[in-house]
Design an enzyme around this catalytic site. Structure first.
Site, mmCIF file in Angstrom:
data_model
loop_
_atom_site.group_PDB
_atom_site.id
_atom_site.type_symbol
_atom_site.label_atom_id
_atom_site.label_comp_id
_atom_site.label_asym_id
_atom_site.label_seq_id
_atom_site.Cartn_x
_atom_site.Cartn_y
_atom_site.Cartn_z
ATOM 1 N N LYS A 206 -17.762 6.802 3.002
ATOM 2 C CA LYS A 206 -17.907 7.982 3.879
ATOM 3 C C LYS A 206 -18.296 9.225 3.074
ATOM 4 C CE LYS A 206 -13.586 7.697 5.307
ATOM 5 N NZ LYS A 206 -13.099 6.541 4.549
ATOM 6 N N ARG B 117 -8.313 10.263 12.794
ATOM 7 C CA ARG B 117 -7.785 8.994 12.273
ATOM 8 C C ARG B 117 -6.747 8.383 13.186
ATOM 9 N NH1 ARG B 117 -8.921 10.289 6.344
ATOM 10 N NH2 ARG B 117 -8.372 8.335 5.359
ATOM 11 N N ARG C 130 -13.378 4.354 -9.082
ATOM 12 C CA ARG C 130 -13.792 5.700 -8.649
ATOM 13 C C ARG C 130 -13.173 6.791 -9.534
ATOM 14 N NH1 ARG C 130 -13.145 7.637 -2.641
ATOM 15 N NH2 ARG C 130 -11.044 6.816 -2.906
ATOM 16 N N ARG D 254 -8.026 9.676 -8.463
ATOM 17 C CA ARG D 254 -7.121 10.060 -7.379
ATOM 18 C C ARG D 254 -5.815 9.289 -7.490
ATOM 19 N NH1 ARG D 254 -10.614 9.901 -1.882
ATOM 20 N NH2 ARG D 254 -8.715 8.908 -1.150
ATOM 21 N N ARG E 184 -3.183 1.775 2.436
ATOM 22 C CA ARG E 184 -4.188 2.575 3.139
ATOM 23 C C ARG E 184 -5.022 1.704 4.096
ATOM 24 N NH1 ARG E 184 -6.929 4.986 -1.946
ATOM 25 N NH2 ARG E 184 -8.525 5.791 -0.528
HETATM 26 P P1 AP5 Z 1 -16.412 6.969 -1.176
HETATM 27 O O1 AP5 Z 1 -17.719 7.438 -0.639
HETATM 28 O O2 AP5 Z 1 -15.602 7.916 -1.927
HETATM 29 O O3 AP5 Z 1 -15.560 6.296 0.014
HETATM 30 P P2 AP5 Z 1 -14.724 6.935 1.183
HETATM 31 O O4 AP5 Z 1 -15.028 6.146 2.409
HETATM 32 O O5 AP5 Z 1 -14.912 8.400 1.229
HETATM 33 O O6 AP5 Z 1 -13.276 6.524 0.699
HETATM 34 P P3 AP5 Z 1 -11.932 7.370 0.584
HETATM 35 O O7 AP5 Z 1 -11.059 6.609 -0.344
HETATM 36 O O8 AP5 Z 1 -12.207 8.796 0.281
HETATM 37 O O9 AP5 Z 1 -11.411 7.231 2.053
HETATM 38 P P4 AP5 Z 1 -10.010 7.521 2.586
HETATM 39 O O10 AP5 Z 1 -10.294 7.581 4.026
HETATM 40 O O11 AP5 Z 1 -8.993 6.541 2.142
HETATM 41 O O12 AP5 Z 1 -9.574 8.875 1.846
HETATM 42 P P5 AP5 Z 1 -9.524 10.387 2.310
HETATM 43 O O13 AP5 Z 1 -9.806 11.213 1.128
HETATM 44 O O14 AP5 Z 1 -10.298 10.587 3.533
HETATM 45 O O15 AP5 Z 1 -16.718 5.662 -2.046
HETATM 46 C C1 AP5 Z 1 -15.691 5.032 -2.785
HETATM 47 C C2 AP5 Z 1 -16.235 4.557 -4.133
HETATM 48 O O16 AP5 Z 1 -17.223 3.566 -3.902
HETATM 49 C C3 AP5 Z 1 -16.917 5.660 -4.953
HETATM 50 O O17 AP5 Z 1 -16.630 5.458 -6.306
HETATM 51 C C4 AP5 Z 1 -18.422 5.462 -4.679
HETATM 52 O O18 AP5 Z 1 -19.200 5.838 -5.788
HETATM 53 C C5 AP5 Z 1 -18.495 3.965 -4.432
HETATM 54 N N1 AP5 Z 1 -19.482 3.609 -3.404
HETATM 55 C C6 AP5 Z 1 -19.713 4.245 -2.221
HETATM 56 N N2 AP5 Z 1 -20.666 3.622 -1.520
HETATM 57 C C7 AP5 Z 1 -21.054 2.551 -2.274
HETATM 58 C C8 AP5 Z 1 -22.028 1.488 -2.083
HETATM 59 N N3 AP5 Z 1 -22.768 1.423 -0.956
HETATM 60 N N4 AP5 Z 1 -22.140 0.566 -3.059
HETATM 61 C C9 AP5 Z 1 -21.365 0.627 -4.190
HETATM 62 N N5 AP5 Z 1 -20.455 1.595 -4.434
HETATM 63 C C10 AP5 Z 1 -20.303 2.539 -3.484
HETATM 64 O O19 AP5 Z 1 -7.977 10.553 2.691
HETATM 65 C C11 AP5 Z 1 -6.990 10.487 1.695
HETATM 66 C C12 AP5 Z 1 -5.621 10.683 2.332
HETATM 67 O O20 AP5 Z 1 -5.542 11.984 2.929
HETATM 68 C C13 AP5 Z 1 -5.225 9.723 3.450
HETATM 69 O O21 AP5 Z 1 -4.714 8.505 2.950
HETATM 70 C C14 AP5 Z 1 -4.160 10.554 4.166
HETATM 71 O O22 AP5 Z 1 -2.936 10.553 3.478
HETATM 72 C C15 AP5 Z 1 -4.752 11.954 4.105
HETATM 73 N N6 AP5 Z 1 -5.596 12.284 5.272
HETATM 74 C C16 AP5 Z 1 -6.913 12.608 5.253
HETATM 75 N N7 AP5 Z 1 -7.371 12.838 6.485
HETATM 76 C C17 AP5 Z 1 -6.337 12.655 7.322
HETATM 77 C C18 AP5 Z 1 -6.179 12.725 8.728
HETATM 78 N N8 AP5 Z 1 -7.211 13.028 9.530
HETATM 79 N N9 AP5 Z 1 -4.944 12.477 9.245
HETATM 80 C C19 AP5 Z 1 -3.898 12.185 8.452
HETATM 81 N N10 AP5 Z 1 -3.974 12.091 7.113
HETATM 82 C C20 AP5 Z 1 -5.188 12.324 6.541
HETATM 83 MG MG MG Z 2 -13.688 10.079 0.884
#
Ligand code: AP5
Ligand code: MG
Length: 227
Positions: A13, A91, A130, A163, A174
Site C-alpha cells: 500500500k 480498517r 523492510r 519498524r 497483524r
Molecule cells: P509496503 O508498501 O510498505 O506495504 P504496506 O502495505 O504499506 O504494509 P504495512 O506494513 O505498512 O501495512 P500495515 O497495514 O500493517 O501498517 P500500517 O503502517 O498501515 O511494502 C512492504 C515491503 O515490501 C517494503 O519493504 C517494500 O519495499 C516491499 N514491496 C512492496 N511492494 C512490493 C512488490 N510488489 N514486490 C516486492 N517487494 C515489494 O499500520 C501500522 C499499525 O498502525 C497497525 O498495525 C495499527 O496498530 C495502527 N493503525 C494504522 N492505521 C490504523 C487504523 N485505521 N485503525 C487502527 N489502527 C491503525
Molecule cells: Mg504502509
C-alpha cells in the site's frame, strides 16, 4: 481522484501510494505513518502516546474513536481538497461508516478502491527486509529496494531503521487482525457499483503500479460516462 488502497500488512500500500502521489500529486495519507510520527513525540507527560506505541508494537488496532478523531482533524487540512490516497484507513466497519459520513459532509466520495492481494509467505519476506528513514519516511527493502549505501537513506543520509512491528511474531498477529477486523469491510466496497478493483500485489512493483493506473483510468472513464 480520491483513492482508497486496501490490503494486508506488507501488501504494498505504502509503496504504491508513494508512486501515485509522485505521479498525480494527490495527497497521501498513511494512518500508520501518522501514528508513528505521533509516537516520535512521546515524552513522560504523554502516557497516552506510550499506550498507543504498545498497541502498535503488539500488532493490534488503535481504538476506533481515536482513529476517527485523528482522521477528522487531519481532513481539515486543505491539501486533501484536490485528491487523496488513503492508506491504512478504514480498517474496521466503524471506520468505514465514519469515513463515508465524513466524505459526504464534505461533498466528496471515493472514486476508486484498490485491493492489493498477497499471500502470507510473500509478505513475511517483505516485512523482515523492510527498512525506512525516520527523517523523510522513504521506504526501502534489503534485497528488492536497497539503499545505494548500506543502512543510509539515499535522500537525506539519515541512518535507516526497522519498524518495531516488523517481526515474524507481530506480523502473524497483524495478519490475523486484518482477517478478523478488516476483511469484513470488503463486502461494503464490493457491493458499491464499479468501485473496487482487486490487483495481485505479488507482482513486481512496476506491474502492480501499471495495473493500478489502468484501474484508475477505467474508473475515470466510467465517471465521465455516468455524468
Ligand atoms: P509496503 O508498501 O510498505 O506495504 P504496506 O502495505 O504499506 O504494509 P504495512 O506494513 O505498512 O501495512 P500495515 O497495514 O500493517 O501498517 P500500517 O503502517 O498501515 O511494502 C512492504 C515491503 O515490501 C517494503 O519493504 C517494500 O519495499 C516491499 N514491496 C512492496 N511492494 C512490493 C512488490 N510488489 N514486490 C516486492 N517487494 C515489494 O499500520 C501500522 C499499525 O498502525 C497497525 O498495525 C495499527 O496498530 C495502527 N493503525 C494504522 N492505521 C490504523 C487504523 N485505521 N485503525 C487502527 N489502527 C491503525
Ligand atoms: Mg504502509
Amino acid at each position: 481522484m480520491n483513492i482508497l488502497l486496501l490490503g494486508a500488512p506488507g501488501a504494498g500500500k505504502g509503496t504504491q501510494a508513494e508512486l501515485l502521489q509522485k505521479r498525480h500529486g494527490w495527497t497521501w495519507l498513511s494512518t500508520g505513518d501518522m501514528l508513528r510520527r505521533l509516537a516520535g513525540e512521546m515524552t513522560s507527560d504523554k502516557p497516552h502516546i506510550e499506550r498507543l506505541c504498545d498497541i502498535m508494537a503488539e500488532g493490534r488496532l488503535i481504538p476506533d474513536y481515536l482513529m476517527v478523531m485523528l482522521l477528522e482533524e487531519e481532513f481539515k487540512r486543505s491539501c486533501y481538497e484536490d485528491g487523496f490516497i488513503l492508506d491504512g484507513f478504514p480498517r474496521t466497519e466503524v471506520q468505514v461508516e465514519h469515513l463515508t459520513e465524513l466524505l459526504k459532509k464534505k461533498g466528496k466520495s471515493l472514486d476508486a478502491v484498490i485491493l492489493l492481494s498477497v499471500d502470507k509467505q510473500a509478505v513475511l519476506a517483505r516485512i523482515e527486509g523492510r527498512r525506512f528513514c525516520p527523517e523523510c519516511r522513504a521506504g526501502y527493502h534489503l534485497t528488492t529496494q536497497p539503499p545505494k549505501k548500506e543502512g543510509v537513506c539515499d535522500k537525506c543520509k539519515t541512518a535507516l531503521t526497522q519498524r518495531e512491528d516488523d517481526t515474524a511474531k507481530t506480523l502473524t498477529r497483524r495478519l490475523e487482525v486484518f482477517r478478523i477486523q478488516t476483511e469484513p469491510i470488503l463486502p461494503y466496497y464490493r457491493k458499491k457499483k464499479n468501485i473496487l478493483t482487486e490487483i495481485s500485489g505479488t507482482q513486481s512493483v512496476k506491474q502492480v503500479s501499471a495495473d493500478i493506473e489502468k484501474a484508475i483510468e477505467t474508473m475515470k472513464k466510467q465517471k465521465k460516462e455516468e455524468k
